[in-house]
Design a protein around this motif. Structure first.
Motif, PDB file in Angstrom:
ATOM      1  N   PHE A  36       0.841  -1.197   0.000  1.00 51.28           N
ATOM      2  CA  PHE A  36       0.000   0.000   0.000  1.00 51.28           C
ATOM      3  C   PHE A  36       0.870   1.238   0.000  1.00 51.28           C
ATOM      4  O   PHE A  36       2.008   1.222   0.438  1.00 51.28           O
ATOM      5  CB  PHE A  36      -0.987   0.008   1.179  1.00 51.28           C
ATOM      6  N   GLY A  37       0.307   2.305  -0.541  1.00 52.49           N
ATOM      7  CA  GLY A  37       1.046   3.544  -0.679  1.00 52.49           C
ATOM      8  C   GLY A  37       0.573   4.621   0.264  1.00 52.49           C
ATOM      9  O   GLY A  37      -0.531   4.565   0.807  1.00 52.49           O
ATOM     10  N   THR A  38       1.424   5.621   0.433  1.00 51.60           N
ATOM     11  CA  THR A  38       1.110   6.825   1.192  1.00 51.60           C
ATOM     12  C   THR A  38       1.507   8.010   0.323  1.00 51.60           C
ATOM     13  O   THR A  38       2.605   8.027  -0.238  1.00 51.60           O
ATOM     14  CB  THR A  38       1.907   6.860   2.514  1.00 51.60           C
ATOM     15  N   SER A  72      -1.301   3.365  -4.762  1.00 52.58           N
ATOM     16  CA  SER A  72      -1.388   4.732  -4.236  1.00 52.58           C
ATOM     17  C   SER A  72      -2.762   5.020  -3.643  1.00 52.58           C
ATOM     18  O   SER A  72      -2.892   5.866  -2.766  1.00 52.58           O
ATOM     19  CB  SER A  72      -1.052   5.755  -5.321  1.00 52.58           C
ATOM     20  N   THR A  73      -3.786   4.301  -4.086  1.00 57.49           N
ATOM     21  CA  THR A  73      -5.141   4.560  -3.589  1.00 57.49           C
ATOM     22  C   THR A  73      -5.818   3.334  -2.991  1.00 57.49           C
ATOM     23  O   THR A  73      -6.918   3.439  -2.466  1.00 57.49           O
ATOM     24  CB  THR A  73      -6.038   5.088  -4.734  1.00 57.49           C
ATOM     25  N   ALA A  74      -5.183   2.165  -3.071  1.00 60.57           N
ATOM     26  CA  ALA A  74      -5.796   0.940  -2.554  1.00 60.57           C
ATOM     27  C   ALA A  74      -4.714  -0.069  -2.206  1.00 60.57           C
ATOM     28  O   ALA A  74      -3.647  -0.084  -2.821  1.00 60.57           O
ATOM     29  CB  ALA A  74      -6.737   0.338  -3.599  1.00 60.57           C
ATOM     30  N   VAL A  75      -4.995  -0.916  -1.244  1.00 63.09           N
ATOM     31  CA  VAL A  75      -4.065  -1.988  -0.912  1.00 63.09           C
ATOM     32  C   VAL A  75      -4.128  -3.062  -1.993  1.00 63.09           C
ATOM     33  O   VAL A  75      -5.196  -3.331  -2.548  1.00 63.09           O
ATOM     34  CB  VAL A  75      -4.371  -2.582   0.482  1.00 63.09           C
ATOM     35  N   GLN A  76      -2.979  -3.602  -2.343  1.00 63.98           N
ATOM     36  CA  GLN A  76      -2.895  -4.724  -3.280  1.00 63.98           C
ATOM     37  C   GLN A  76      -2.463  -5.953  -2.487  1.00 63.98           C
ATOM     38  O   GLN A  76      -1.464  -5.905  -1.768  1.00 63.98           O
ATOM     39  CB  GLN A  76      -1.852  -4.448  -4.368  1.00 63.98           C
TER      40      GLN A  76
END
Length: 108
Positions: A36-38, A72-76
């Motif tokens: 996941f991104g921040t 960047s907008t959702a967990v993978q």
């Protein structure tokens, strides 16, 4: 149902690099990797890899690839089945745009 063996961070707010290698000791049956991104991520690539030793300097075997813009907008979640020795999450193309990614590995 297995017993939780491992819950590790492979990358921690990173934009580049090989990250930490998780020693699975060939004991895993099921592995789930959460990326996941921040912040804003405009590019970057993450490759989930395995090898026989954490210090191996050659090309690791590729298990999965994730676009950093997708996290960047959702967990993978990446689901793997098998016995592994060492697994890492390598950022193969640097994360850009000001954001970063974190990768967790959970295994039983």
């Amino acid at each position: 149902m297995g017993v939780l063996l491992t819950d590790l961070k492979l990358q921690d707010g990173s934009t580049t690099g090989n990250g930490n290698a998780a020693d699975m000791s060939g004991q895993s049956e099921y592995v789930t990797i959460y990326a996941f991104g921040t912040g804003t991520i405009s590019s970057g690539s993450l490759i989930i890899e395995e090898a026989h030793a954490s210090t191996y300097n050659g090309t690791w075997s590729q298990l999965s690839t994730v676009s950093c813009t997708a996290v960047s907008t959702a967990v993978q979640a990446i689901h793997l089945q098998g016995n592994f020795k060492f697994i890492r999450a390598r950022i193969s193309n640097n994360v850009s745009g000001g954001g970063n990614i974190t990768v967790h590995l959970v295994a039983d």
